[in-house]
Motif scaffolding. Structure first.
Motif, short mmCIF file in Angstrom:
data_model
loop_
_atom_site.label_atom_id
_atom_site.label_comp_id
_atom_site.label_asym_id
_atom_site.label_seq_id
_atom_site.Cartn_x
_atom_site.Cartn_y
_atom_site.Cartn_z
N SER A 113 0.81 -1.23 0.00
CA SER A 113 0.00 0.00 0.00
C SER A 113 0.84 1.27 0.00
CB SER A 113 -0.95 0.01 1.21
OG SER A 113 -0.23 -0.12 2.42
N SER A 114 2.05 1.19 -0.52
CA SER A 114 2.85 2.41 -0.63
C SER A 114 2.20 3.33 -1.67
CB SER A 114 4.28 2.09 -1.06
OG SER A 114 4.29 1.42 -2.30
N GLY A 115 2.30 4.61 -1.45
CA GLY A 115 1.69 5.55 -2.36
C GLY A 115 0.27 5.93 -2.01
N VAL A 116 -0.27 5.33 -0.93
CA VAL A 116 -1.61 5.67 -0.49
C VAL A 116 -1.57 6.93 0.37
CG1 VAL A 116 -3.60 4.93 0.87
CG2 VAL A 116 -2.41 3.30 -0.60
N ARG A 154 -3.78 8.60 -6.26
CA ARG A 154 -4.00 9.66 -7.24
C ARG A 154 -3.24 9.37 -8.54
NH1 ARG A 154 -5.87 14.58 -4.91
NH2 ARG A 154 -5.77 14.62 -2.63
N THR A 155 -3.77 9.95 -9.61
CA THR A 155 -3.03 10.17 -10.83
C THR A 155 -2.96 11.67 -11.02
OG1 THR A 155 -3.62 8.10 -11.93
CG2 THR A 155 -3.03 9.94 -13.34
N GLY A 156 -1.77 12.22 -10.91
CA GLY A 156 -1.66 13.67 -10.88
C GLY A 156 -2.35 14.18 -9.63
N THR A 157 -3.30 15.08 -9.82
CA THR A 157 -4.05 15.60 -8.67
C THR A 157 -5.37 14.89 -8.45
OG1 THR A 157 -5.09 17.31 -10.04
CG2 THR A 157 -3.01 17.89 -8.95
N ASP A 158 -5.77 14.03 -9.40
CA ASP A 158 -7.08 13.38 -9.32
C ASP A 158 -7.04 12.10 -8.49
OD1 ASP A 158 -8.19 15.32 -10.96
OD2 ASP A 158 -7.88 14.14 -12.80
N VAL A 159 -7.98 11.96 -7.58
CA VAL A 159 -8.15 10.70 -6.86
C VAL A 159 -8.80 9.70 -7.81
CG1 VAL A 159 -9.41 9.56 -4.99
CG2 VAL A 159 -8.30 11.77 -4.59
N ILE A 160 -8.16 8.55 -7.99
CA ILE A 160 -8.71 7.53 -8.90
C ILE A 160 -9.16 6.28 -8.16
CG2 ILE A 160 -7.46 8.35 -10.91
CD1 ILE A 160 -5.42 6.09 -10.42
N ALA A 161 -8.82 6.15 -6.89
CA ALA A 161 -9.28 5.03 -6.07
C ALA A 161 -9.32 5.48 -4.62
CB ALA A 161 -8.38 3.81 -6.22
N ALA A 162 -10.32 5.03 -3.89
CA ALA A 162 -10.46 5.45 -2.50
C ALA A 162 -11.16 4.37 -1.69
CB ALA A 162 -11.27 6.75 -2.40
N ALA A 163 -10.85 4.34 -0.41
CA ALA A 163 -11.49 3.40 0.50
C ALA A 163 -11.58 4.02 1.89
CB ALA A 163 -10.71 2.08 0.58
N LEU A 188 -5.88 -1.42 -7.79
CA LEU A 188 -5.92 -0.27 -6.90
C LEU A 188 -6.96 -0.44 -5.79
CD1 LEU A 188 -5.55 2.66 -9.48
CD2 LEU A 188 -3.79 1.59 -8.05
N GLY A 189 -8.03 -1.17 -6.07
CA GLY A 189 -9.01 -1.44 -5.02
C GLY A 189 -8.39 -2.16 -3.85
N ARG A 190 -7.56 -3.16 -4.14
CA ARG A 190 -6.86 -3.88 -3.06
C ARG A 190 -5.92 -2.96 -2.30
NH1 ARG A 190 -3.63 -8.87 -4.86
NH2 ARG A 190 -3.31 -8.93 -2.60
N VAL A 191 -5.28 -2.07 -3.03
CA VAL A 191 -4.29 -1.18 -2.40
C VAL A 191 -4.95 -0.26 -1.39
CG1 VAL A 191 -2.69 0.72 -2.84
CG2 VAL A 191 -2.67 -1.29 -4.33
N VAL A 192 -6.00 0.45 -1.81
CA VAL A 192 -6.64 1.39 -0.89
C VAL A 192 -7.43 0.66 0.19
CG1 VAL A 192 -6.69 3.33 -2.50
CG2 VAL A 192 -8.60 1.71 -2.49
N ALA A 193 -8.03 -0.48 -0.16
CA ALA A 193 -8.76 -1.25 0.85
C ALA A 193 -7.82 -1.78 1.93
CB ALA A 193 -9.52 -2.41 0.20
N THR A 194 -6.60 -2.14 1.55
CA THR A 194 -5.61 -2.59 2.54
C THR A 194 -5.41 -1.53 3.62
OG1 THR A 194 -4.42 -4.12 1.10
CG2 THR A 194 -3.16 -3.09 2.87
N ALA A 195 -5.27 -0.29 3.21
CA ALA A 195 -5.05 0.79 4.18
C ALA A 195 -6.26 0.95 5.09
CB ALA A 195 -4.74 2.09 3.45
N ALA A 196 -7.46 0.86 4.53
CA ALA A 196 -8.67 1.02 5.34
C ALA A 196 -8.84 -0.13 6.32
CB ALA A 196 -9.89 1.13 4.43
#
Length: 245
Positions: A113-116, A154-163, A188-196
């Motif tokens: 989950s690096s980069g979250v 994010r990609t640039g400034t846009d949030v593209i996945a969230a949890a 990306l779903g797994r990545v942000v869900a891991t943090a949550a």
């Protein structure tokens, strides 16, 4: 009483949400009248199967008796099969079934989950993500209702996945995940869900994942969530209405 601690916690949660005394009993279907039930929208019938036991709530005693009689000889699988239920009852509308899955620290399989980034749930970039996706995707995710911080990529400034998660009774964290359509298929779903989920487990909460789409269920299973049951809500036609032929 189950010997599975995860299943027991899930059953205790949904028994509380029923809003009336009810018990998950193995190989049985228990139906109670509960106008305040949180198993379903107000005035509906709510059905929750966990393990090999089922509870159901109805808005009044008369409806509870109708449901009890109609479902009494269905299997646990049949009770949360919307087609099977529609064959037994004059159903006007259904929600679900949705799979109920749970995770504990021992079974959790986190993704890298690096980069979250962590932002507030009411951050403007969260609203922007919800506005960019189809309405049905936003509603299905439940992301607008989280009470935890939001964990985003994010990609640039846009949030593209969230949890994040919404706090539920009995120390439960109801997990919500959303990925922008153009960014799906990249994990990306797994990545942000891991943090949550890590946040929830560290707070001593029980992570819950409720999902209908197959893709969402795959993400949950990859993270170590166990599918323990299902939830189905039904709205019945008023008494005297013509039944489905």
């Amino acid at each position: 009483m189950t010997n599975d601690p995860l299943l027991e916690r899930a059953q205790q949660l949904w028994a509380d949400l029923a809003g009336a005394p009810v018990t998950f009993t193995e190989s049985a279907i228990e139906v109670v009248a509960s106008p305040q039930s949180l198993l379903c929208p107000p005035g509906w019938v709510g059905i929750v199967a966990l393990g090999r036991a089922v509870i159901a709530t109805a808005p009044d005693d008369g409806t509870a008796e109708i449901v009890r009689h109609a479902l009494k000889d269905l299997s646990v699988t049949g009770v949360i099969d919307s087609a099977a239920v529609c064959d037994r009852l004059p159903v006007k509308e259904t929600l679900g079934p949705a799979t109920l899955a749970y995770c504990d620290a021992a079974g959790f399989h986190p993704a890298e989950s690096s980069g979250v980034e962590t932002i507030s749930a009411d951050h403007a970039d969260m609203a922007a993500l919800l506005a960019r996706v189809p309405v049905e995707d936003a509603d299905e995710s439940g992301l607008a209702g989280i009470t935890s911080p939001a964990f985003v990529v994010r990609t640039g400034t846009d949030v593209i996945a969230a949890a994040g998660y919404r706090s539920w009774p009995r120390h439960t964290a109801h997990v919500s995940v959303l990925t922008a359509p153009a960014a799906r298929g990249r994990g990306l779903g797994r990545v942000v869900a891991t943090a949550a989920v890590l946040e929830a487990l560290n707070a001593g909460l029980l992570p819950q994942w409720r999902a209908r789409p197959a893709a969402s269920r795959r993400v949950a299973r990859a993270l170590g969530f166990r599918e323990l049951g299902s939830q189905l809500s039904i709205s019945l036609m008023p008494a005297g209405s013509a039944q489905r032929s």
